[in-house]
Scaffold this active site. Structure first.
Site, PDB file in Angstrom:
ATOM      1  N   ASP A   1       0.816  -1.236   0.069  1.00  0.00           N
ATOM      2  CA  ASP A   1      -0.056   0.171  -0.037  1.00  0.00           C
ATOM      3  C   ASP A   1       0.774   1.342  -0.055  1.00  0.00           C
ATOM      4  OD1 ASP A   1      -2.191   1.753   0.433  1.00  0.00           O
ATOM      5  OD2 ASP A   1      -2.240   1.299   2.519  1.00  0.00           O
TER       6      ASP A   1
ATOM      7  N   ASP B   1      -4.512   3.777   2.479  1.00  0.00           N
ATOM      8  CA  ASP B   1      -5.874   3.570   2.709  1.00  0.00           C
ATOM      9  C   ASP B   1      -6.097   2.066   3.319  1.00  0.00           C
ATOM     10  OD1 ASP B   1      -5.309   2.120   0.602  1.00  0.00           O
ATOM     11  OD2 ASP B   1      -6.933   2.955  -0.575  1.00  0.00           O
TER      12      ASP B   1
ATOM     13  N   ASP C   1      -2.033  -1.154  -3.586  1.00  0.00           N
ATOM     14  CA  ASP C   1      -2.253  -0.537  -5.160  1.00  0.00           C
ATOM     15  C   ASP C   1      -1.260  -0.598  -5.886  1.00  0.00           C
ATOM     16  OD1 ASP C   1      -0.145   1.325  -3.729  1.00  0.00           O
ATOM     17  OD2 ASP C   1      -1.911   2.243  -2.760  1.00  0.00           O
TER      18      ASP C   1
ATOM     19  N   ASP D   1      -5.162 -10.808 -15.041  1.00  0.00           N
ATOM     20  CA  ASP D   1      -6.369 -11.551 -14.844  1.00  0.00           C
ATOM     21  C   ASP D   1      -7.616 -11.045 -15.886  1.00  0.00           C
ATOM     22  OD1 ASP D   1      -7.965 -13.392 -13.555  1.00  0.00           O
ATOM     23  OD2 ASP D   1      -6.898 -13.223 -11.775  1.00  0.00           O
TER      24      ASP D   1
ATOM     25  N   ASP E   1      -9.807 -16.390 -16.075  1.00  0.00           N
ATOM     26  CA  ASP E   1     -10.587 -16.748 -14.807  1.00  0.00           C
ATOM     27  C   ASP E   1     -11.881 -17.789 -15.247  1.00  0.00           C
ATOM     28  OD1 ASP E   1     -11.365 -16.279 -12.044  1.00  0.00           O
ATOM     29  OD2 ASP E   1     -13.235 -15.698 -12.948  1.00  0.00           O
TER      30      ASP E   1
ATOM     31  N   GLU F   1      -7.771 -20.726 -16.049  1.00  0.00           N
ATOM     32  CA  GLU F   1      -8.448 -21.383 -14.632  1.00  0.00           C
ATOM     33  C   GLU F   1      -9.434 -22.261 -15.238  1.00  0.00           C
ATOM     34  OE1 GLU F   1     -10.160 -20.346 -10.282  1.00  0.00           O
ATOM     35  OE2 GLU F   1     -10.928 -19.431 -11.996  1.00  0.00           O
TER      36      GLU F   1
ATOM     37  N   HIS G   1      -5.332 -17.266  -4.217  1.00  0.00           N
ATOM     38  CA  HIS G   1      -6.058 -16.449  -3.222  1.00  0.00           C
ATOM     39  C   HIS G   1      -7.626 -17.190  -3.098  1.00  0.00           C
ATOM     40  CE1 HIS G   1      -7.528 -16.233  -7.476  1.00  0.00           C
ATOM     41  NE2 HIS G   1      -8.509 -15.261  -7.011  1.00  0.00           N
ATOM     42  N   ASP G   2      -7.867 -18.256  -3.510  1.00  0.00           N
ATOM     43  CA  ASP G   2      -8.986 -19.055  -3.337  1.00  0.00           C
ATOM     44  C   ASP G   2      -9.007 -20.106  -2.323  1.00  0.00           C
ATOM     45  OD1 ASP G   2     -10.452 -17.447  -5.109  1.00  0.00           O
ATOM     46  OD2 ASP G   2     -10.034 -18.775  -6.716  1.00  0.00           O
TER      47      ASP G   2
HETATM   48  O1  TEU Z   1     -12.436 -18.949  -9.220  1.00  0.00           O
HETATM   49  C1  TEU Z   1     -13.303 -20.034  -9.443  1.00  0.00           C
HETATM   50  C2  TEU Z   1     -13.531 -21.036  -8.722  1.00  0.00           C
HETATM   51  O2  TEU Z   1     -14.468 -21.828  -9.174  1.00  0.00           O
HETATM   52  C3  TEU Z   1     -12.967 -21.427  -7.318  1.00  0.00           C
HETATM   53  O3  TEU Z   1     -11.743 -20.862  -7.168  1.00  0.00           O
HETATM   54  C4  TEU Z   1     -14.034 -20.990  -6.317  1.00  0.00           C
HETATM   55  O4  TEU Z   1     -13.577 -20.786  -5.022  1.00  0.00           O
HETATM   56  C5  TEU Z   1     -14.845 -22.279  -6.159  1.00  0.00           C
HETATM   57  O5  TEU Z   1     -15.827 -22.530  -7.148  1.00  0.00           O
HETATM   58  C6  TEU Z   1     -15.784 -22.143  -4.751  1.00  0.00           C
HETATM   59  O6  TEU Z   1     -16.771 -23.045  -5.007  1.00  0.00           O
HETATM   60  C7  TEU Z   1     -12.285 -17.822  -9.716  1.00  0.00           C
HETATM   61  C8  TEU Z   1     -11.500 -16.815  -9.044  1.00  0.00           C
HETATM   62  O7  TEU Z   1     -10.224 -17.306  -8.645  1.00  0.00           O
HETATM   63  C9  TEU Z   1     -12.052 -16.482  -7.866  1.00  0.00           C
HETATM   64  O8  TEU Z   1     -11.424 -15.696  -6.932  1.00  0.00           O
HETATM   65  C10 TEU Z   1     -13.498 -15.861  -8.189  1.00  0.00           C
HETATM   66  O9  TEU Z   1     -14.338 -15.338  -6.765  1.00  0.00           O
HETATM   67  C11 TEU Z   1     -14.287 -16.661  -8.994  1.00  0.00           C
HETATM   68  O10 TEU Z   1     -13.392 -17.063 -10.045  1.00  0.00           O
HETATM   69  C12 TEU Z   1     -15.352 -15.785  -9.622  1.00  0.00           C
HETATM   70  O11 TEU Z   1     -14.676 -15.106 -10.714  1.00  0.00           O
END
Ligand code: TEU
Length: 525
Positions: free
Chosen positions: A21, A25, A29, A98, A201, A256, A318-319
């Protein structure tokens, strides 16, 4: 023949909200990223993937986009972006963005028009259907994040729109050629600015059979996004590939493809005419177990090699909970901090030596655990806040965040940020950060590790052993996922060039054993 850059690159994923950052904030960024490029060059990564930085209402923290060709003011401006790209390129670091082709924000002007009337010009840019006669949604698909239907009824026009994710993320209708053209224009906009490629994505979801068939009953509880596998998508991908290949400089796309079946995932490479790369998520959902990983290595080769397709490896993003968090006390033991650290180090060796393109997720090189997020600070509708905690840069209380406005970061810091931060770990040559740097340097210097063949070797059950070969360059990797020492004999004497649990010193002779939770990179002596 020289290979394209994305085969030998190590890609580092930046989640911009949580990286660095500069305006204070509490949200990261683009300028923050630019100011930290020197650190990433010091680490030795070849390319950066930025999670979305486009204009967004942030219902899904940027994966709900209201303008594909603008930077959200939270992250900066297009000028900031151009500046970041130029500085990255000056350091010989590629930048990929992305690209979110499956859906937009419900605030996107396209959707605002689409929902305004049944005969609106962009009505058909999204997927609208009547409810069934009994008032049920048009099919049985289940959305991600909450086990709700993928349909929201819009009283204004008395039809329902499709959204595989949040209701704020309506799905685009790629069956409409105007949508395809508009999304190609988005790619061109960023390619013309000089980006090196895209992470696409949920790209396996874009082609849709207009009859939108129900999911079979045996899987009908699963989110539709992990089941969608539709032949129409392959035509769309071939045309995207043609567009990318029309630009100079090996622009690429990594998809992805969230299908937990490697053979189905492999089809998205086409005959070398669809995706350049595709993520493989099966290992992300596996424990740290040698037998399972040997199987992943073998099955990946079996599925991809016949197509000439190049593998990818990812442990964290990040998921999902970070792999260090997943590997602490998993599968069947209580958490053990010492073993967890050792496993995270051994996993780094595997990620950076297996055949394919590795993707690192920001902070794994610091050995970060997920943050503990108290209920009153939970913000993500998918429960993914823990792995998105801000990166601690320094020892002070704010760890490099908040200045000059002193706003607290949008999420709490990960555990042990007083010691697990960039400044402390850079100063400590025994840190996991230095191990990642050493591995990246050894990889960069070895054609075998970057591009060579891979052969699994016989080893005791809890050990993964493989050899990478390119001409005269030979590296052998031995990884012990157990808490016991094992003997692993190799042909002829070897020397240790990387040891997961020690500061790098001059190469020492390989003793023929691999210690508990230890990983070694070896070369013939
Ligand atoms: O993620 C898609 C995705 O299918 C999974 O990572 C999701 O966590 C899982 O389906 C949960 O059931 C991508 C992105 O990486 C994620 O951050 C977004 O939220 C999602 O697409 C929607 O754009």
């Amino acid at each position: 023949m020289t290979e394209p850059w994305w085969k030998s690159a190590v890609v580092y994923q930046i989640y911009p909200r949580s990286f660095a950052d500069t305006d204070g904030d509490g949200v990261g960024d683009l300028e923050g990223i630019r100011h930290r490029l020197d650190h990433l060059a010091w680490l030795g990564v070849d390319a950066l993937w930025l999670s979305p930085v486009y204009r967004s209402p942030m219902a899904d923290f940027g994966y709900d986009i209201s303008d594909f060709c603008a930077i959200d003011p939270l992250f900066g401006s297009l000028d900031d972006f151009d500046h970041l790209l130029a500085d990255a390129h000056a350091l010989d670091i590629k930048l990929i963005l992305d690209w979110v082709p499956n859906h937009t924000s419900d605030q996107h002007p396209w959707f605002v028009d689409s929902r305004s009337a049944r005969d609106a010009p962009k009505r058909d840019w999204y997927v609208w259907r009547d409810r069934l006669p009994d008032g049920k949604p048009p099919n049985n698909w289940v959305a991600s994040f909450a086990p709700e239907p993928t349909w929201t009824h819009d009283p204004a026009t008395d039809q329902s729109y499709l959204h595989l994710f949040l209701p704020e993320q309506p799905d685009l209708n790629w069956g409409n050629p105007e949508v395809e053209a508009a999304m190609h224009d988005v790619l061109r906009f960023w390619l013309d600015r000089g980006v090196d490629g895209f992470r696409a994505d949920v790209v396996h979801c874009i082609g849709k059979d207009p009859s939108l068939p129900d999911d079979p009953p045996e899987v009908a509880g699963l989110p539709h996004s992990v089941l969608h596998d539709e032949p129409l998508t392959h035509d769309l991908l071939r045309r995207i590939r043609t567009l990318l290949d029309s630009y100079p400089g090996e622009r690429m796309m990594v998809g992805e493809v969230y299908l937990l079946d490697i053979d189905r995932m492999a089809t998205y490479y086409g005959d070398g005419d669809e995706l350049n790369l595709s993520f493989n998520f099966l290992p992300v959902h596996s424990p740290w177990d040698a037998g399972i990983w040997r199987d992943h290595l073998a099955r990946t080769e079996q599925a991809l090699a016949p197509r000439g397709a190049w593998p990818t490896w990812v442990l964290s993003n990040h998921d999902v909970p970070r792999h260090r968090t997943r590997y602490s006390g998993w599968p069947n033991e209580p958490a053990d901090a010492v073993r967890t650290e050792a496993r995270a180090r051994a996993a780094a060796v595997l990620l950076l030596t297996a055949r394919g393109t590795p993707f690192l997720y920001q902070g794994e090189e610091l050995g970060l655990l997920d943050a503990d997020v108290p209920p009153d600070r939970v913000v993500d509708p998918g429960g993914r806040d823990g792995c998105r905690a801000p990166i601690p840069w320094s020892v002070d209380e704010r760890h490099g965040w908040g200045a000059p406005r002193d706003v607290e970061p949008w999420l709490p810091f990960p555990p042990e940020a007083d010691t697990r931060n960039v400044a402390t770990e850079r100063a400590d040559r025994s840190s996991i950060l230095h191990l990642y740097r050493r591995l990246l340097a050894v990889r960069r210097g070895s054609e075998a590790l970057r591009l060579g063949d891979e052969e699994l070797l016989d080893a005791p059950a809890p050990v993964i052993a493989f050899r990478r070969t390119a001409g005269d360059d030979v590296c052998t990797v031995v990884i012990n996922t157990s808490g016991e020492t094992h003997e692993v004999s190799l042909d002829g004497p070897h020397r240790v060039v990387v040891r997961s649990d020690a500061v790098h010193a001059e190469p020492v002779a390989y003793s023929g054993v691999v210690g508990p939770d230890q990983a070694l990179v070896l070369r013939p002596a």
